[in-house]
Design a protein around this motif. Structure first.
Motif, short mmCIF file in Angstrom:
data_model
loop_
_atom_site.label_atom_id
_atom_site.label_comp_id
_atom_site.label_asym_id
_atom_site.label_seq_id
_atom_site.Cartn_x
_atom_site.Cartn_y
_atom_site.Cartn_z
N ASN A 89 40.73 93.93 35.83
CA ASN A 89 41.76 94.24 36.64
C ASN A 89 41.70 92.99 37.67
O ASN A 89 42.60 93.33 38.31
CB ASN A 89 41.58 95.56 36.83
CG ASN A 89 42.27 96.63 35.56
OD1 ASN A 89 42.38 96.08 34.88
ND2 ASN A 89 42.33 98.28 35.76
N SER A 90 40.69 93.13 38.15
CA SER A 90 40.50 91.51 39.30
C SER A 90 40.01 90.26 39.03
O SER A 90 40.83 89.60 40.27
CB SER A 90 39.57 92.55 40.08
OG SER A 90 39.50 94.05 41.01
N THR A 91 39.95 89.81 38.12
CA THR A 91 38.95 89.33 38.12
C THR A 91 40.28 88.28 36.65
O THR A 91 40.01 88.83 35.32
CB THR A 91 37.73 88.83 37.36
OG1 THR A 91 36.90 89.74 38.64
CG2 THR A 91 37.35 87.54 37.35
N ALA A 92 40.18 87.19 37.02
CA ALA A 92 41.26 86.41 35.28
C ALA A 92 41.17 84.98 36.58
O ALA A 92 41.02 84.37 37.61
CB ALA A 92 42.44 87.13 35.71
N PHE A 93 41.84 84.17 35.16
CA PHE A 93 41.76 82.06 35.25
C PHE A 93 42.71 82.34 34.54
O PHE A 93 43.70 83.04 33.43
CB PHE A 93 40.71 82.30 34.68
CG PHE A 93 39.61 82.02 35.28
CD1 PHE A 93 38.81 81.21 35.94
CD2 PHE A 93 38.25 83.06 34.00
CE1 PHE A 93 36.83 80.92 36.61
CE2 PHE A 93 37.17 83.24 34.90
CZ PHE A 93 36.69 82.91 36.05
N VAL A 94 43.60 81.00 35.58
CA VAL A 94 44.78 80.79 34.54
C VAL A 94 44.62 79.03 34.67
O VAL A 94 44.69 78.57 35.82
CB VAL A 94 46.61 81.02 35.55
CG1 VAL A 94 47.35 80.38 35.10
CG2 VAL A 94 46.05 82.53 35.14
N LEU A 95 45.37 78.61 33.47
CA LEU A 95 44.96 76.75 32.93
C LEU A 95 46.80 76.29 33.24
O LEU A 95 47.76 77.23 32.38
CB LEU A 95 44.91 77.21 31.88
CG LEU A 95 45.68 75.31 31.08
CD1 LEU A 95 44.13 74.52 32.10
CD2 LEU A 95 44.82 75.37 30.00
N CYS A 96 46.77 75.97 34.12
CA CYS A 96 48.17 75.23 34.79
C CYS A 96 48.87 74.48 33.76
O CYS A 96 47.65 73.49 33.09
CB CYS A 96 48.30 75.50 36.13
SG CYS A 96 47.99 76.70 36.84
N ALA A 97 49.87 74.17 33.63
CA ALA A 97 50.20 72.98 32.93
C ALA A 97 49.87 71.06 33.09
O ALA A 97 49.30 71.08 32.29
CB ALA A 97 51.95 73.01 33.24
N ASP A 98 49.43 71.38 34.46
CA ASP A 98 49.01 70.47 35.19
C ASP A 98 46.93 70.17 34.71
O ASP A 98 46.38 69.79 34.90
CB ASP A 98 49.24 70.26 36.21
CG ASP A 98 48.75 71.13 37.69
OD1 ASP A 98 48.23 72.19 36.72
OD2 ASP A 98 49.02 70.54 38.67
N ARG A 99 46.59 71.03 33.75
CA ARG A 99 45.46 71.42 33.40
C ARG A 99 44.60 71.90 34.69
O ARG A 99 43.27 71.00 34.99
CB ARG A 99 44.76 70.31 32.18
CG ARG A 99 45.27 69.81 31.33
CD ARG A 99 45.29 68.93 30.67
NE ARG A 99 45.51 69.42 29.61
CZ ARG A 99 46.73 68.55 28.53
NH1 ARG A 99 47.31 67.97 29.26
NH2 ARG A 99 46.66 68.78 27.31
N THR A 100 45.07 71.75 35.82
CA THR A 100 44.56 72.88 36.71
C THR A 100 44.00 74.47 36.44
O THR A 100 44.54 74.77 36.73
CB THR A 100 45.24 72.30 38.03
OG1 THR A 100 45.62 71.56 38.59
CG2 THR A 100 43.87 73.27 39.51
N LEU A 101 42.45 74.81 36.95
CA LEU A 101 42.16 75.93 36.36
C LEU A 101 42.44 76.71 37.75
O LEU A 101 41.51 76.50 38.60
CB LEU A 101 40.99 75.70 35.81
CG LEU A 101 40.68 77.21 35.10
CD1 LEU A 101 41.60 77.80 34.11
CD2 LEU A 101 39.27 76.63 34.57
N MET A 102 43.04 77.93 37.95
CA MET A 102 43.39 78.52 38.88
C MET A 102 42.30 80.12 38.14
O MET A 102 42.38 80.38 37.00
CB MET A 102 43.76 79.01 39.50
CG MET A 102 45.02 78.01 39.64
SD MET A 102 44.62 76.70 41.42
CE MET A 102 45.21 77.52 42.47
N ALA A 103 41.90 80.67 39.52
CA ALA A 103 41.13 81.56 40.13
C ALA A 103 41.45 83.30 40.29
O ALA A 103 41.43 82.25 41.72
CB ALA A 103 39.28 81.47 39.86
N THR A 104 40.99 84.02 40.55
CA THR A 104 41.23 85.33 41.38
C THR A 104 39.78 86.33 40.99
O THR A 104 39.52 86.66 39.90
CB THR A 104 42.90 85.99 41.00
OG1 THR A 104 42.68 86.12 42.03
CG2 THR A 104 43.04 86.64 40.24
N THR A 105 39.58 86.70 42.38
CA THR A 105 38.63 87.66 42.10
C THR A 105 39.27 89.33 42.40
O THR A 105 38.65 90.31 42.56
CB THR A 105 37.60 87.61 42.62
OG1 THR A 105 37.45 87.11 43.50
CG2 THR A 105 36.62 86.12 41.90
#
Length: 311
Positions: free
Chosen positions: A199-215
Motif C-alpha cells: 500500500n505504500s511502495t510502487a513503481f511507475v514506468l512513464c511514457a518516456d521510459r523514466t521509472l519513478m518510485a514511491t515508498t
C-alpha cells in the motif's frame, strides 16, 4: 657565285621560319579558351567532385537505427501474476474500449493454460493473486473505460465487482491513484505501467521510459531511466524491488532483465532471456518463492537462479 647562293639560302631559311611561326600562331589561336586547363585538371577535378558528392553518414544514424529498433510503449500491457515456480495467472493486453478480458491459469510452468472470461473488465492493469483461488483484477470497465476492479474466490470461475477502489493502485489518464484514492502525477509524460508492492511502495514506468518510485504513496522520485524498457513488474521475492524487461543490447540478443529498488538510481543486471517478443507487448514478474517469469509473445520463460538462465 658562292656569295649569291649563300644569300639565296639565307633568304629561303627566313621564309621557312616565317611560315613556321605563322602556322604555330594560327594553331594556338584555334584552341578554345580554357581547354588546356581543363585537360590538365580533369582527373583531380573528377576525383574531388566524387569525394564531395559522397557525403559521409551522419554520426547519429547508428543511434537512430538503434532507437528505431525499440518500439513505443503500448497503450495496454499484458498482466502476469506469478504465484510460485509452476503456477501463475495472466491476462492478455486489451485496449479500452474493448470486448473484455480473459483470465488464464497455468500449473505447469506455462506449458498449458486454462481460461475463463472476465467480461465486465476490459483493460486489466494489475492483478493480485495471493494463491491459486483468489484473484483480483484492477483496470478499466467495458462501458465508459472508468476505473474498476473485479474479484474472484474460485480462480475466475465466478466474478463480483469491487465496489470501493480504495486500497488499490491504478492508472487513470495522467494520474496514478494511490490506495487512499488520492491522485498523484509522478510522470512528466503519461504513466504507462504500474508495479505495486504494497500500500505504500510502487513503481511507475512513464511514457518516456523514466521509472519513478514511491515508498509512502505520496512523493515520487526517479529510480532509473532505461531507454529500451519494454515492461516492468513487481518482484515479490525481494519485497521492495521491481523487474525491468528491456530490448536487448550488444550483450543480449533477446530480452534483458534488470532489477531496480527504491533506494537508488542504479539497476542490477540479472540476465538475458533468449526470446524475441517482436511487436507483442511483454510482461514480467517475480513470485514470492524467487521464481522469475517472463511472458514475451507466444513464449513463457522462467528463471530459478535469479535471472541468470531462462527456460
Amino acid at each position: 657565285m658562292s656569295k649569291r647562293w649563300t644569300a639565296m639560302l639565307l633568304a629561303s631559311l627566313v621564309v621557312v621560319n616565317v611560315v613556321l611561326v605563322t602556322w604555330a600562331y594560327r594553331s594556338l589561336q584555334s584552341v578554345p579558351s580554357g581547354e588546356s586547363a581543363t585537360v590538365q585538371v580533369s582527373g583531380p577535378a573528377e576525383q574531388a567532385t566524387t569525394e564531395a558528392d559522397e557525403d559521409p553518414e551522419p554520426a547519429a544514424t547508428e543511434q537512430n537505427d538503434e532507437s528505431a529498433d525499440t518500439p513505443d510503449l503500448p497503450e495496454a500491457f499484458p498482466v502476469l501474476a506469478p504465484i510460485g515456480a509452476d503456477e501463475a495467472f495472466r491476462v492478455a493486453a486489451v485496449e479500452c474500449p474493448g470486448t473484455g478480458s480473459t483470465l488464464e491459469f497455468t500449473s505447469d510452468g506455462g506449458q498449458t493454460w486454462s481460461s475463463t472470461d472476465a467480461p465486465a473488465l476490459v483493460a486489466a492493469q494489475r492483478m493480485l493473486a495471493p494463491d491459486t483461488s483468489r484473484v483480483t483484477l484492477v483496470g478499466l470497465d467495458g462501458t465508459g473505460c472508468e476505473p474498476a476492479a473485479l474479484q474472484s474466490f474460485v480462480a475466475g470461475a465466478d466474478w463480483e465487482p469491487v465496489e470501493e477502489l480504495g486500497g488499490y493502485w491504478l492508472i487513470d489518464d495522467d494520474q496514478v491513484l494511490v490506495p487512499s484514492g488520492t491522485g498523484t502525477e509522478p510522470c512528466q509524460e503519461t504513466p504507462a505501467q504500474l508495479a505495486a508492492l504494497d500500500n505504500s511502495t510502487a513503481f511507475v514506468l512513464c511514457a518516456d521510459r523514466t521509472l519513478m518510485a514511491t515508498t509512502d504513496a505520496a512523493a515520487w522520485s526517479e529510480a532509473a531511466t532505461v531507454d529500451a524498457a519494454l515492461a516492468i513488474g513487481a518482484d515479490a521475492g525481494t519485497g521492495g524491488a521491481a523487474l525491468i524487461a528491456s530490448a536487448g543490447n550488444g550483450d543480449c540478443d533477446g530480452i534483458a532483465i534488470q532489477r531496480v529498488t527504491t533506494s537508488g538510481n542504479e539497476t542490477e543486471e540479472l540476465g538475458c532471456a533468449d526470446t524475441d517478443a517482436g511487436s507483442d507487448a511483454v510482461a514480467v514478474g517475480g513470485a514470492s518463492d524467487g521464481t522469475l517469469w517472463l511472458w514475451a509473445g507466444d513464449e513463457v520463460l522462467r528463471s530459478t537462479d535469479d535471472g541468470a538462465s531462462w527456460q
